[in-house]
Motif scaffolding. Structure first.
Motif, mmCIF file in Angstrom:
data_model
loop_
_atom_site.group_PDB
_atom_site.id
_atom_site.type_symbol
_atom_site.label_atom_id
_atom_site.label_comp_id
_atom_site.label_asym_id
_atom_site.label_seq_id
_atom_site.Cartn_x
_atom_site.Cartn_y
_atom_site.Cartn_z
ATOM 1 N N UNK A 178 0.818 -1.216 0.000
ATOM 2 C CA UNK A 178 0.000 0.000 0.000
ATOM 3 C C UNK A 178 0.853 1.267 0.000
ATOM 4 N N UNK A 179 1.980 1.215 0.693
ATOM 5 C CA UNK A 179 2.828 2.402 0.819
ATOM 6 C C UNK A 179 4.193 2.181 0.171
ATOM 7 N N UNK A 180 4.230 1.448 -0.916
ATOM 8 C CA UNK A 180 5.508 1.132 -1.558
ATOM 9 C C UNK A 180 6.342 2.404 -1.721
ATOM 10 N N UNK A 181 7.597 2.418 -1.210
ATOM 11 C CA UNK A 181 8.311 3.686 -1.049
ATOM 12 C C UNK A 181 9.036 4.232 -2.273
ATOM 13 N N UNK A 182 9.188 3.449 -3.322
ATOM 14 C CA UNK A 182 9.990 3.895 -4.459
ATOM 15 C C UNK A 182 9.084 4.415 -5.570
ATOM 16 N N UNK A 183 9.071 5.722 -5.764
ATOM 17 C CA UNK A 183 8.151 6.334 -6.730
ATOM 18 C C UNK A 183 8.499 5.961 -8.169
ATOM 19 N N UNK A 184 9.798 5.820 -8.477
ATOM 20 C CA UNK A 184 10.189 5.444 -9.831
ATOM 21 C C UNK A 184 9.671 4.048 -10.175
ATOM 22 N N UNK A 185 9.866 3.100 -9.241
ATOM 23 C CA UNK A 185 9.376 1.748 -9.467
ATOM 24 C C UNK A 185 7.853 1.715 -9.523
ATOM 25 N N UNK A 186 7.202 2.547 -8.728
ATOM 26 C CA UNK A 186 5.741 2.590 -8.749
ATOM 27 C C UNK A 186 5.227 3.018 -10.116
ATOM 28 N N UNK A 187 5.897 3.995 -10.720
ATOM 29 C CA UNK A 187 5.509 4.421 -12.055
ATOM 30 C C UNK A 187 5.705 3.332 -13.086
ATOM 31 N N UNK A 188 6.808 2.620 -12.995
ATOM 32 C CA UNK A 188 7.075 1.527 -13.930
ATOM 33 C C UNK A 188 6.100 0.372 -13.725
ATOM 34 N N UNK A 189 5.686 0.150 -12.471
ATOM 35 C CA UNK A 189 4.788 -0.958 -12.167
ATOM 36 C C UNK A 189 3.457 -0.833 -12.873
ATOM 37 N N UNK A 190 3.059 0.382 -13.207
ATOM 38 C CA UNK A 190 1.796 0.580 -13.924
ATOM 39 C C UNK A 190 1.809 -0.113 -15.280
ATOM 40 N N UNK A 191 3.004 -0.387 -15.792
ATOM 41 C CA UNK A 191 3.143 -1.031 -17.109
ATOM 42 C C UNK A 191 3.441 -2.527 -17.001
ATOM 43 N N UNK A 192 3.293 -3.094 -15.822
ATOM 44 C CA UNK A 192 3.712 -4.484 -15.595
ATOM 45 C C UNK A 192 3.135 -5.459 -16.606
ATOM 46 N N UNK A 193 1.826 -5.460 -16.761
ATOM 47 C CA UNK A 193 1.204 -6.431 -17.656
ATOM 48 C C UNK A 193 1.597 -6.197 -19.110
ATOM 49 N N UNK A 194 1.678 -4.936 -19.515
ATOM 50 C CA UNK A 194 2.050 -4.612 -20.893
ATOM 51 C C UNK A 194 3.459 -5.108 -21.189
ATOM 52 N N UNK A 195 4.397 -4.795 -20.317
ATOM 53 C CA UNK A 195 5.785 -5.184 -20.539
ATOM 54 C C UNK A 195 5.953 -6.698 -20.422
ATOM 55 N N UNK A 196 5.239 -7.314 -19.473
ATOM 56 C CA UNK A 196 5.347 -8.776 -19.336
ATOM 57 C C UNK A 196 4.858 -9.473 -20.600
ATOM 58 N N UNK A 197 3.727 -9.059 -21.128
ATOM 59 C CA UNK A 197 3.209 -9.673 -22.356
ATOM 60 C C UNK A 197 4.126 -9.408 -23.539
ATOM 61 N N UNK A 198 4.711 -8.205 -23.596
ATOM 62 C CA UNK A 198 5.674 -7.905 -24.654
ATOM 63 C C UNK A 198 6.902 -8.803 -24.534
ATOM 64 N N UNK A 199 7.366 -8.999 -23.298
ATOM 65 C CA UNK A 199 8.530 -9.859 -23.085
ATOM 66 C C UNK A 199 8.269 -11.275 -23.599
ATOM 67 N N UNK A 200 7.087 -11.793 -23.335
ATOM 68 C CA UNK A 200 6.759 -13.141 -23.801
ATOM 69 C C UNK A 200 6.757 -13.211 -25.316
ATOM 70 N N UNK A 201 6.281 -12.172 -25.975
ATOM 71 C CA UNK A 201 6.214 -12.210 -27.442
ATOM 72 C C UNK A 201 7.600 -12.236 -28.076
ATOM 73 N N UNK A 202 8.598 -11.711 -27.394
ATOM 74 C CA UNK A 202 9.954 -11.740 -27.943
ATOM 75 C C UNK A 202 10.787 -12.863 -27.324
ATOM 76 N N UNK A 203 10.123 -13.754 -26.588
ATOM 77 C CA UNK A 203 10.804 -14.931 -26.048
ATOM 78 C C UNK A 203 11.596 -14.697 -24.788
ATOM 79 N N UNK A 204 11.324 -13.617 -24.078
ATOM 80 C CA UNK A 204 12.056 -13.296 -22.858
ATOM 81 C C UNK A 204 11.269 -13.785 -21.652
ATOM 82 N N UNK A 205 11.736 -14.840 -21.021
ATOM 83 C CA UNK A 205 11.027 -15.428 -19.887
ATOM 84 C C UNK A 205 11.858 -15.413 -18.613
#
Length: 396
Positions: free
Chosen positions: A198-225
């Motif tokens: 709830x109070x995750x302290x790293x604002x940079x990581x919090x911003x990147x986390x918003x893209x988690x699903x998008x980046x994870x699915x992109x990683x799978x499409x290029x074979x990055x597991x």
């Protein structure tokens, strides 16, 4: 850090036949008897488990009913993280010299447990199945089955559990989803155990986390597991930084995990591995943390609306119910942790019926310092040993 520098020089000049991930020989080089065990999980992963059964320079013990202690490493780490500070300061060695029977697990997919009975992690197609896991599977399957193995091998009914970072996450998953395992734990020490977000302290990581699903699915499409697969040269140095550049997916995942801080170190620590590459992890482990950071919660993997309905019977993933954790838990935390906010630690402790918290007595103590700082023995290890002795009645 004398012992860490010695390991670095030995590996670089090729004067030894083992690298920094060869936990067995690292232990032997410090003068301890050791055993290497392998646990095959119910879903086919072959996990390495390292044991230090006796004190330094001993090959037997006259003491009976010695406490059994099981240690679980953090994200991108392996069992070697508990011995890299050398025999004077490493937690595993301190525990062994206190007379305890020490076991160290390795999660599926890291350098020491990168094997399966039927899946090849380097095969172009099979790797997708091999690395289709997050830390939920580590908590639901790996940790309980390694605990059962250690208990059966030692003939004991209970052991003491210590988990750093993701090692704490795995405990929270196991003890809430398989609550019968609370009865197998005499005491638990979580060193910056990650759970609530709830109070995750790293604002940079919090911003990147918003893209988690998008980046994870992109990683799978290029074979990055997998993040940080083993290099062809086991003695390579300095790959951790290089592996985080030149690829959008790798760059994102490295930023999301804070790998540069964890590996390189900050404050009083010299990092987990100095100039060495991390032990590796499935991309899905990192994406799962990203989902929870984004949603400010601690819950199961989010498949999306339709698959959530099929898998969980609800549109959203269920939260892990920490109220089911009845083990005797101590949560160690630091106010300078950039991956775990003290308010989330206190909230987790409040939701567990038998939990207390302990703030490390150095204001600039960092997340990785629990296993990498020169003063971790004084600030953390000695307290843990004292508490295990008190709970188990050992050493009186």
């Amino acid at each position: 850090m004398k012992n860490l520098l010695v390991f670095l020089v030995v590996a670089v000049v090729g004067a030894a036949c083992f690298d920094l991930f060869d936990t067995e020989n690292l232990i032997k080089s410090e003068g301890y008897h050791t055993e290497t065990h392998y646990v095959t999980t119910s879903d086919g992963y072959v996990l390495q488990v390292n044991r230090i059964p006796y004190r330094r320079h001993e090959r037997s013990s006259h003491k009976h009913n010695r406490p059994v202690v099981f240690l679980m490493h953090g994200l991108l780490a392996a069992s070697n993280s508990y011995v890299l500070l050398g025999h004077e300061n490493s937690l595993a060695f301190n525990l062994a010299d206190a007379g305890f029977d020490v076991w160290m697990g390795n999660a599926r997919g890291n350098r020491n447990s990168r094997a399966h009975v039927s899946l090849n992690p380097d095969h172009a197609r099979q790797k997708f199945d091999f690395f289709d896991f997050s830390w939920e599977e580590i908590g639901m399957i790996d940790v309980p089955e390694m605990i059962d193995y250690a208990l059966k091998h030692t003939g004991r009914e209970k052991l003491h559990y210590i988990g750093h970072s993701q090692g704490g996450t795995a405990f929270l998953v196991m003890s809430s989803m398989r609550p019968e395992y609370n009865e197998k734990l005499e005491s638990v020490h979580l060193l910056a155990g990650v759970g609530y977000m709830k109070h995750f302290p790293n604002s940079q990581m919090s911003g990147l986390a918003a893209l988690s699903n998008v980046i994870y699915n992109f990683a799978l499409t290029i074979g990055m597991v997998e993040l940080f697969p083993p290099s062809s040269d086991s003695r390579s140095v300095g790959r951790s930084a290089d592996s985080c550049t030149g690829n959008l997916g790798y760059n994102y995942m490295c930023d999301l995990t804070g790998v540069d801080q964890i590996v390189r170190g900050s404050g009083d620590s010299e990092g987990m591995f100095g100039n060495y590459e991390p032990a590796g992890a499935a991309i899905k482990q990192i994406a799962h943390y990203g989902q929870n950071i984004k949603d400010k919660t601690f819950r199961r993997w989010n498949f999306g609306l339709l698959k959530n309905l099929r898998k969980y019977g609800s549109s959203s993933p269920p939260k892990y119910n920490l109220g089911l954790i009845t083990a005797d838990v101590t949560m160690h935390y630091t106010v300078s942790d950039t991956l775990l906010d003290p308010r989330d630690v206190l909230a987790m402790a409040a939701d567990m019926p038998n939990c207390k918290v302990r703030k490390v007595a150095r204001e600039d103590f960092q997340h990785e310092d629990f296993i990498a700082a020169k003063d971790s023995k004084e600030l953390v290890n000695e307290y843990v040993i004292e508490q295990i002795n008190a709970v188990s009645g050992f050493g009186r």
